[in-house]
Motif scaffolding. Sequence first.
Motif, PDB file in Angstrom:
ATOM      1  N   VAL A 112      -5.452  -2.682  -0.980  1.00  0.00           N
ATOM      2  CA  VAL A 112      -4.058  -2.345  -1.038  1.00  0.00           C
ATOM      3  C   VAL A 112      -3.933  -1.224  -2.126  1.00  0.00           C
ATOM      4  O   VAL A 112      -3.022  -0.467  -2.034  1.00  0.00           O
ATOM      5  CB  VAL A 112      -2.866  -3.160  -1.391  1.00  0.00           C
ATOM      6  N   GLN A 160       0.882   3.927  -2.846  1.00  0.00           N
ATOM      7  CA  GLN A 160       0.704   5.261  -2.645  1.00  0.00           C
ATOM      8  C   GLN A 160       1.603   6.247  -3.118  1.00  0.00           C
ATOM      9  O   GLN A 160       1.174   7.232  -3.394  1.00  0.00           O
ATOM     10  CB  GLN A 160       0.292   5.421  -1.105  1.00  0.00           C
ATOM     11  N   THR A 220       0.763  -1.206   0.266  1.00  0.00           N
ATOM     12  CA  THR A 220       0.102   0.106  -0.093  1.00  0.00           C
ATOM     13  C   THR A 220       0.966   1.210   0.111  1.00  0.00           C
ATOM     14  O   THR A 220       0.610   2.179  -0.821  1.00  0.00           O
ATOM     15  CB  THR A 220      -0.929   0.249   1.412  1.00  0.00           C
ATOM     16  N   PRO A 270      -7.366   3.827   0.511  1.00  0.00           N
ATOM     17  CA  PRO A 270      -7.285   2.926  -0.275  1.00  0.00           C
ATOM     18  C   PRO A 270      -8.280   1.627  -0.163  1.00  0.00           C
ATOM     19  O   PRO A 270      -8.701   1.423   0.762  1.00  0.00           O
ATOM     20  CB  PRO A 270      -5.752   2.184  -0.035  1.00  0.00           C
TER      21      PRO A 270
END
Lengths: 351, 343
Positions: free
Chosen positions: B176, B48, B44, B173
């Motif tokens: 993930v 990101q 994640t 999110p």
Amino acid sequence: MRSKFVLSAPVFVLALGLAGCGGSTGGAGSGATPTDCSSSETFCVGLVTDGSKIDDKSFNQAAWAGVQKAKDSLGAYVRYIEPAEAKDYAASIKQFTDQKYDVVITVGFLTADPTVAAAAQNPGTKFIGVDQLLDTEKVKSPNLTGLTFPADQAGYAVGYLAGLLTKTGKVGAINGLEIPPVQKYFKGYEAGAKASNPKVEVVGVYHPAGGQPFNDPVWGAGEAKKQLSQGVDVIFGIGSNTGNGALNEVAKSSGAGTTRFCIGVDVDQWGTLPEARPCLVTSAEKLISDGVAELLGQAGDGTLKGGNFLGKTGISQFHDFDDKIPADVKAKVEDVVKKLADGSLQTNVVL
Amino acid sequence: MVPLVALAAAFSVGALLIRSQGVNPAYAYESLFSYALLDGSGLTATLQKVVPLVLCGLAVAIPLRLGLFNIGGQGQFMVGAIGAAAAAYALRSAPGIVTIIVTMVVGVLAGSMWASIAGLLKAARGVHEVISTIMLNSVAGGLIDWMLNGPLADEQVPYPASHAVPGSAQLPPIGVVPIGLPVAVTLAVATAWLLRRTTIGFRFETVGRNRYAASYAGISIRTTTVVAMGIAGGCAGLSGGIELVGVEPYRYQDGIAASLGFDGITIALLARGNPIGTIPAALLVAAMRAGAPHLALDTGLRPEIVDMVLAITLLFVSLPLVVKLIFRKHAAKGSQLASSWGA
């Protein structure tokens, strides 16, 4: 195409060379031995910085020093993470909680929100938030302790010293924004100066709202210059870089260290602001490493309580001024610091 | 080909550095990438980071077509994020979906406007975009400091920060996958299409190859410059908006922008100005950044080792250009990347 070949040649040589020595790498340590923090025998302590480095000569470094202090007596396994961005705070804390660390320490108010969230999700882990004042109305996690410091006491101690040092009878302070942590320092300073020298005049100026109240060294320097020209001979810089500007101005002025002095804030600024050394007699210091070590000790023997914990403040070493400050002044200041710490002397600062 | 070779070379040099620290390089790389790509929270974190890196990479790659070097991705990102923060605060009582859409649009427009200033200066007065964009970064920083201490300040927070995006408009999110990922990937593909298959792309390309010929053919250099900078700024601004609604702490505060805008330059150069190439380039940089703290925790290496490997990669990627410049004095006609360094 030719240039591409020129580039590739040394690369391949390098790659081959590396492949050649690949066989011998095995014994050369395969990283740190993973420690099993989930077992009750190992006491694991993890620290997450607020994005600054661990050797920032400021809050992070002081907190880590506290961990190191407590490490031996606890037999603890200690590690730290320096998140690069604000969005990495939560993930960094999670790295420790995933590995079942016993205590996670986060440094600075920027990491406060992720710490509160993580404490709620991991009731089995103890959390210590350095310089994080918890809103105990909202945050009730029994496993989270916010470590803050009585800034008024630190202000009082350096104010007391300033009152004894001044020859002109005027001491000053250059303050960041007019918010409680800054006001506490300043009002303590005022009270301390008046206590040691009842005739002293204390002048202080707050940065006007707007702009960058804690990062305006030019304004700080300008205000320091004004105060110096009004006959102020001791200046206390409260407010990060703004205060630093003021200290530097005093350090550059004539008579710095002989007739004009300056006082730092939060940490021992002898280390963080070497430019100010010519005038820097001491700093009003939050004893972060002591506070962290104390809380870790409590965590070790299971007596750590949730909620806000008030650490201690003090004044930094005098460094080069140690032999310039008269012995009786030092003795008096030391006495005040001691009385403030044991509670027999109150600053009576109300905001 | 060149980026792959450069990558291999950089990782080899990195391996030597890691070994000199007494750590097995294979173990270090495995630790780095297994956390960044195989661990749930690590993945994640990686994804990101991919989103703003792709978008900021595009913000550099698009003007590069014209031979313009946009160093202002950082400022455009910040202005986009603060614009989005202002919009989200203004619409705090509106339905979430409305807030999200308006927030994104404001982010794009703010970033676009910011970059257009540099575009207009270039078009009207010939001000070099490297100078103007880099100065606009500082202007953006000052402007935002004022806003965070004044009109946009959240008084409840003890440090300069904007109000948090209302809960209904926050987009955490899904599993993930951060919400911005499909947007970033789509935009990268769309940009490739724009550059290859449309008249706008043709104009960019023509101006980049030879602006005198382009001008002779009736293409307005000025309009093209402003449009390219506007689109670039829009990408960076959108990235700022997505960051605000999609990533904790859902507010503008110190550390939000980190060095994302500048990392965009790394991405664009790693991708050699190719929009699709920004995706793998961003994935690499994001994975290394996301894995760095874990690597440090696991092996005791300083996390900066990752930045060193990235810097060496970049150095090797740009080596062919340097070599070309040295060996062929008239290199300018060959590569649009080369022309951006000089002119």
